[in-house]
Design an enzyme around this catalytic site. Structure first.
Site, mmCIF file in Angstrom:
data_model
loop_
_atom_site.group_PDB
_atom_site.id
_atom_site.type_symbol
_atom_site.label_atom_id
_atom_site.label_comp_id
_atom_site.label_asym_id
_atom_site.label_seq_id
_atom_site.Cartn_x
_atom_site.Cartn_y
_atom_site.Cartn_z
ATOM 1 N N ASN A 23 0.800 -1.227 0.000
ATOM 2 C CA ASN A 23 0.000 0.000 0.000
ATOM 3 C C ASN A 23 0.835 1.280 0.000
ATOM 4 O O ASN A 23 0.291 2.382 -0.099
ATOM 5 C CB ASN A 23 -0.999 -0.028 1.164
ATOM 6 C CG ASN A 23 -2.056 -1.103 0.932
ATOM 7 O OD1 ASN A 23 -2.220 -1.583 -0.192
ATOM 8 N ND2 ASN A 23 -2.762 -1.495 1.980
ATOM 9 N N ARG A 92 -7.778 -1.717 -6.464
ATOM 10 C CA ARG A 92 -8.361 -0.498 -5.904
ATOM 11 C C ARG A 92 -7.467 0.718 -6.160
ATOM 12 O O ARG A 92 -7.929 1.844 -6.360
ATOM 13 C CB ARG A 92 -8.519 -0.703 -4.392
ATOM 14 C CG ARG A 92 -9.180 0.413 -3.693
ATOM 15 C CD ARG A 92 -10.594 0.469 -4.127
ATOM 16 N NE ARG A 92 -11.246 1.670 -3.672
ATOM 17 C CZ ARG A 92 -12.478 1.980 -4.043
ATOM 18 N NH1 ARG A 92 -13.149 1.198 -4.852
ATOM 19 N NH2 ARG A 92 -13.035 3.066 -3.607
ATOM 20 N N CYS A 116 -10.337 -5.542 -3.300
ATOM 21 C CA CYS A 116 -11.105 -6.485 -2.495
ATOM 22 C C CYS A 116 -12.530 -5.978 -2.326
ATOM 23 O O CYS A 116 -12.746 -4.820 -1.981
ATOM 24 C CB CYS A 116 -10.439 -6.656 -1.130
ATOM 25 S SG CYS A 116 -8.900 -7.552 -1.245
ATOM 26 N N ARG A 121 -17.095 0.350 -1.382
ATOM 27 C CA ARG A 121 -15.908 1.213 -1.245
ATOM 28 C C ARG A 121 -16.103 2.488 -2.061
ATOM 29 O O ARG A 121 -15.730 2.565 -3.237
ATOM 30 C CB ARG A 121 -14.651 0.434 -1.673
ATOM 31 C CG ARG A 121 -14.423 -0.782 -0.776
ATOM 32 C CD ARG A 121 -13.191 -1.550 -1.136
ATOM 33 N NE ARG A 121 -11.975 -0.866 -0.770
ATOM 34 C CZ ARG A 121 -10.758 -1.372 -0.953
ATOM 35 N NH1 ARG A 121 -10.626 -2.568 -1.475
ATOM 36 N NH2 ARG A 121 -9.685 -0.694 -0.620
ATOM 37 N N ILE A 123 -15.992 6.524 -3.483
ATOM 38 C CA ILE A 123 -14.894 7.466 -3.801
ATOM 39 C C ILE A 123 -15.382 8.914 -3.682
ATOM 40 O O ILE A 123 -14.780 9.821 -4.245
ATOM 41 C CB ILE A 123 -14.301 7.226 -5.209
ATOM 42 C CG1 ILE A 123 -15.393 7.293 -6.291
ATOM 43 C CG2 ILE A 123 -13.522 5.935 -5.289
ATOM 44 C CD1 ILE A 123 -14.828 7.537 -7.675
ATOM 45 N N ASP A 124 -16.492 9.107 -2.947
ATOM 46 C CA ASP A 124 -17.050 10.460 -2.837
ATOM 47 C C ASP A 124 -16.038 11.465 -2.260
ATOM 48 O O ASP A 124 -15.989 12.629 -2.684
ATOM 49 C CB ASP A 124 -18.337 10.447 -1.990
ATOM 50 C CG ASP A 124 -18.095 9.860 -0.616
ATOM 51 O OD1 ASP A 124 -17.593 8.730 -0.523
ATOM 52 O OD2 ASP A 124 -18.388 10.542 0.387
ATOM 53 N N ASP A 297 -6.468 -4.053 8.183
ATOM 54 C CA ASP A 297 -5.952 -5.084 7.273
ATOM 55 C C ASP A 297 -5.298 -6.252 8.008
ATOM 56 O O ASP A 297 -4.830 -7.194 7.380
ATOM 57 C CB ASP A 297 -4.953 -4.466 6.273
ATOM 58 C CG ASP A 297 -5.660 -3.528 5.302
ATOM 59 O OD1 ASP A 297 -6.898 -3.633 5.178
ATOM 60 O OD2 ASP A 297 -4.981 -2.686 4.682
HETATM 61 C C1 EPZ Z 1 -6.690 1.563 1.773
HETATM 62 O O1 EPZ Z 1 -7.932 1.487 1.084
HETATM 63 C C2 EPZ Z 1 -6.044 0.210 1.639
HETATM 64 N N1 EPZ Z 1 -5.856 -0.084 0.232
HETATM 65 C C3 EPZ Z 1 -6.896 -0.860 2.307
HETATM 66 O O2 EPZ Z 1 -6.171 -2.074 2.283
HETATM 67 C C4 EPZ Z 1 -7.156 -0.478 3.768
HETATM 68 O O3 EPZ Z 1 -8.081 -1.383 4.341
HETATM 69 C C5 EPZ Z 1 -7.717 0.959 3.875
HETATM 70 O O4 EPZ Z 1 -6.866 1.872 3.163
HETATM 71 C C6 EPZ Z 1 -7.838 1.434 5.312
HETATM 72 O O5 EPZ Z 1 -6.574 1.389 5.939
HETATM 73 C C7 EPZ Z 1 -4.823 0.456 -0.425
HETATM 74 O O6 EPZ Z 1 -4.030 1.208 0.131
HETATM 75 C C8 EPZ Z 1 -4.660 0.094 -1.857
HETATM 76 P P1 EPZ Z 1 -9.891 4.381 2.890
HETATM 77 P P2 EPZ Z 1 -8.754 2.811 0.763
HETATM 78 O O7 EPZ Z 1 -10.218 5.388 1.863
HETATM 79 O O8 EPZ Z 1 -7.827 3.933 0.534
HETATM 80 C C9 EPZ Z 1 -14.483 5.439 3.758
HETATM 81 C C10 EPZ Z 1 -5.687 -4.306 1.753
HETATM 82 O O9 EPZ Z 1 -6.122 -5.383 2.189
HETATM 83 N N2 EPZ Z 1 -14.436 6.243 2.524
HETATM 84 O O10 EPZ Z 1 -8.871 4.722 3.914
HETATM 85 O O11 EPZ Z 1 -9.740 2.456 -0.282
HETATM 86 C C11 EPZ Z 1 -14.454 3.951 3.453
HETATM 87 O O12 EPZ Z 1 -15.736 3.469 3.131
HETATM 88 C C12 EPZ Z 1 -6.625 -3.176 1.464
HETATM 89 O O13 EPZ Z 1 -4.474 -4.111 1.525
HETATM 90 C C13 EPZ Z 1 -15.535 7.007 2.176
HETATM 91 O O14 EPZ Z 1 -16.561 7.017 2.855
HETATM 92 O O15 EPZ Z 1 -9.508 2.999 2.169
HETATM 93 C C14 EPZ Z 1 -13.894 3.410 4.752
HETATM 94 O O16 EPZ Z 1 -14.940 3.259 5.677
HETATM 95 C C15 EPZ Z 1 -8.057 -3.539 1.664
HETATM 96 N N3 EPZ Z 1 -15.464 7.736 1.016
HETATM 97 C C16 EPZ Z 1 -12.945 4.501 5.246
HETATM 98 O O17 EPZ Z 1 -13.322 5.691 4.531
HETATM 99 C C17 EPZ Z 1 -14.359 7.773 0.241
HETATM 100 O O18 EPZ Z 1 -14.360 8.477 -0.781
HETATM 101 C C18 EPZ Z 1 -11.457 4.257 5.007
HETATM 102 O O19 EPZ Z 1 -11.242 3.962 3.615
HETATM 103 C C19 EPZ Z 1 -13.249 7.003 0.612
HETATM 104 C C20 EPZ Z 1 -13.306 6.238 1.773
#
Ligand code: EPZ
Length: 427
Positions: A23, A92, A116, A121, A123-124, A297
């Site tokens: 990541n 992702r 995954c 998930r 992207i808002d 994770d």
């Molecule tokens: C990263 O995903 C990681 N992936 C994920 O790891 C990890 O679980 C996650 O961060 C949290 O640490 C990569 O780095 C490629 P977030 P990401 O945006 O960036 C909400 C693995 O197994 N959210 O930090 O997609 C979302 O729903 C993977 O290696 C919004 O609401 O995660 C969640 O509840 C799986 N709107 C929270 O934020 C958005 O636009 C955190 O998600 C974006 C996110």
């Protein structure tokens, strides 16, 4: 699809050097689009997700070669294209194209971002940040004649939205202040790459201040993968062995190790080595949270340890309902109850089984069960695991595991769980 056969029940012991963080490497690879020139990135892990990221970059005309441990990416002459949906839907991290393409080309056609699929998930927040910086969204295209610095306050911490905003902010006129940002070690490693590529970024407690700069090729060494390290460490107590990982300071695993130590597992430090041995003496309780909290994770991988000994409680505060993997763990005898935020893992008798990896970390949890259970187990859909764990077979063999990886593409079966198709109980 590949499958893994494990003859489990052996005590595993030894020392693992974690590979480069998935990541951290992925956003760095995508950000080279916004940094015209040659970037030198060392310690990029040889896993499925980084291979896909490189293929996506090549669609834009990037020249990528590996020289020893260094991945050289030349993004001098790129052309804006729509990368194949087949590729972007695999990972992702392809969502980092939003920031990278807006910064370099002033536009991006939204694609299907994969990864995954353990829950919704959105992207808002990525789009909110782009709009705050002056981009407009219209019929699937996001574009900006000029990005302009702004104050952006995130209502929750998002790794992806923070990274995309950092890339866009380097190209935005004036100054951008990002509040409520994610501070995972891989986010800070990403900032280190941007700075090496000419970015002007100041880090405060929960904010980044970014000034416009003309990026060029950068160079960085990818930090070790804390999630990979945590996954292998769990095999010490899980198999009544003793597993050591190197690079303790960079791994920042304190919040992962604390509940294990409280449960009676022996956690010892020796210089840059961390060792887990002994077994839990009481139930384990964890609550995931953005860094420095317990990493989401590493949530699926600790469930087998809870099940094998005194059970445990999981509160998942990052993703809603990241528990679907429990249906697959049930094939191995892991009993649990859950709602969308919490799971209760019951003390269970773990046995060998056949099941398909539901996603990357859920697949790792299945492998942990298989390694602890006596007899032969099979994990189908193992490509899911190889997306994020490099040299999975050889690293486990070095701990004494009896494991073999097969390519079974010609002989597919659709069965997800051969000896227990029941779902875990919803509460
Ligand atoms: C990263 O995903 C990681 N992936 C994920 O790891 C990890 O679980 C996650 O961060 C949290 O640490 C990569 O780095 C490629 P977030 P990401 O945006 O960036 C909400 C693995 O197994 N959210 O930090 O997609 C979302 O729903 C993977 O290696 C919004 O609401 O995660 C969640 O509840 C799986 N709107 C929270 O934020 C958005 O636009 C955190 O998600 C974006 C996110």
């Amino acid at each position: 699809m590949k499958e893994i056969i494990i003859s489990g029940g052996k005590s595993l012991s030894g020392r693992i050097e974690p590979s480069g963080s998935k990541n951290a490497a992925l956003p760095i690879i995508f950000a080279t689009i916004a940094a015209p020139g040659i970037s030198y990135i060392s310690n990029v892990s040889d896993i499925g997700d980084t291979a896909v990221a490189v293929k996506i970059l090549e669609c834009f005309g990037a020249k990528v070669k590996r020289v020893g441990n260094i991945t050289e990416i030349n993004t001098e002459n790129l052309e804006y294209v729509l990368p194949s949906r087949e590729l972007t839907r695999k990972i992702r991290a392809s969502s980092y194209l939003i920031g990278a393409c807006l910064a370099r080309f002033g536009k991006f056609h939204l694609s299907e971002f994969g990864g995954c699929s353990f829950c919704n998930r959105p992207i808002d927040m990525h789009l909110y940040a782009a709009e705050k910086l002056g981009a407009e969204y219209n019929r699937g295209e996001i574009s900006a004649k000029k990005l302009v610095g702004a104050k952006i306050d995130f209502e929750k911490q998002s790794v992806g939205a923070t990274i995309n905003s950092l890339i866009m902010a380097t190209a935005a006129e004036g100054e951008t202040v990002l509040f409520g940002v994610a501070k995972e070690p891989h986010v800070r490693a990403f900032v280190e790459f941007l700075v090496s590529a000419g970015a002007d970024i100041t880090e405060n407690e929960d904010s980044f201040i970014v000034k416009k700069s003309n990026l060029h090729g950068g160079s960085v060494k990818v930090i070790p993968d804390m999630i990979e390290a945590g996954t292998y460490l769990l095999l010490g107590p899980m198999t009544e062995g003793s597993v050591t990982v190197t690079g303790a300071a960079a791994l920042e695993l304190e919040s992962f190790l604390e509940p294990l130590s409280l449960s009676g597992v022996s956690v010892s430090y020796d210089g840059e080595d961390i060792t887990l041995s002994g077994t839990p003496k009481r139930p384990i309780s964890i609550k995931t949270a953005p860094h420095p909290g317990y990493p989401t994770d590493l949530q699926p991988q600790i469930a087998p340890l809870m099940a094998k000994y005194f059970g445990g409680r999981i509160e998942e505060c990052v993703w809603q309902n990241r528990f679907s993997y429990l249906d697959s763990l049930m094939c191995f005898g892991v009993m649990s109850e859950r709602n969308t935020e919490r799971a209760l893992i019951r003390p269970s008798i773990i046995h060998s089984s056949t099941a398909a990896a539901p996603d990357l970390r859920g697949g790792a949890a299945l492998a942990i069960c298989a390694l602890a259970a006596r007899g032969e187990s099979k994990i189908k859909n193992a490509d899911m695991i190889l997306r994020g764990y490099s040299d999975f077979e050889s690293k486990l063999k070095s701990l004494g595991a009896n494991i073999k990886l097969y390519d079974n593409s010609a002989n597919e079966e659709s069965t997800a769980c051969l000896n227990n198709p029941n779902k875990t109980k919803e509460v």
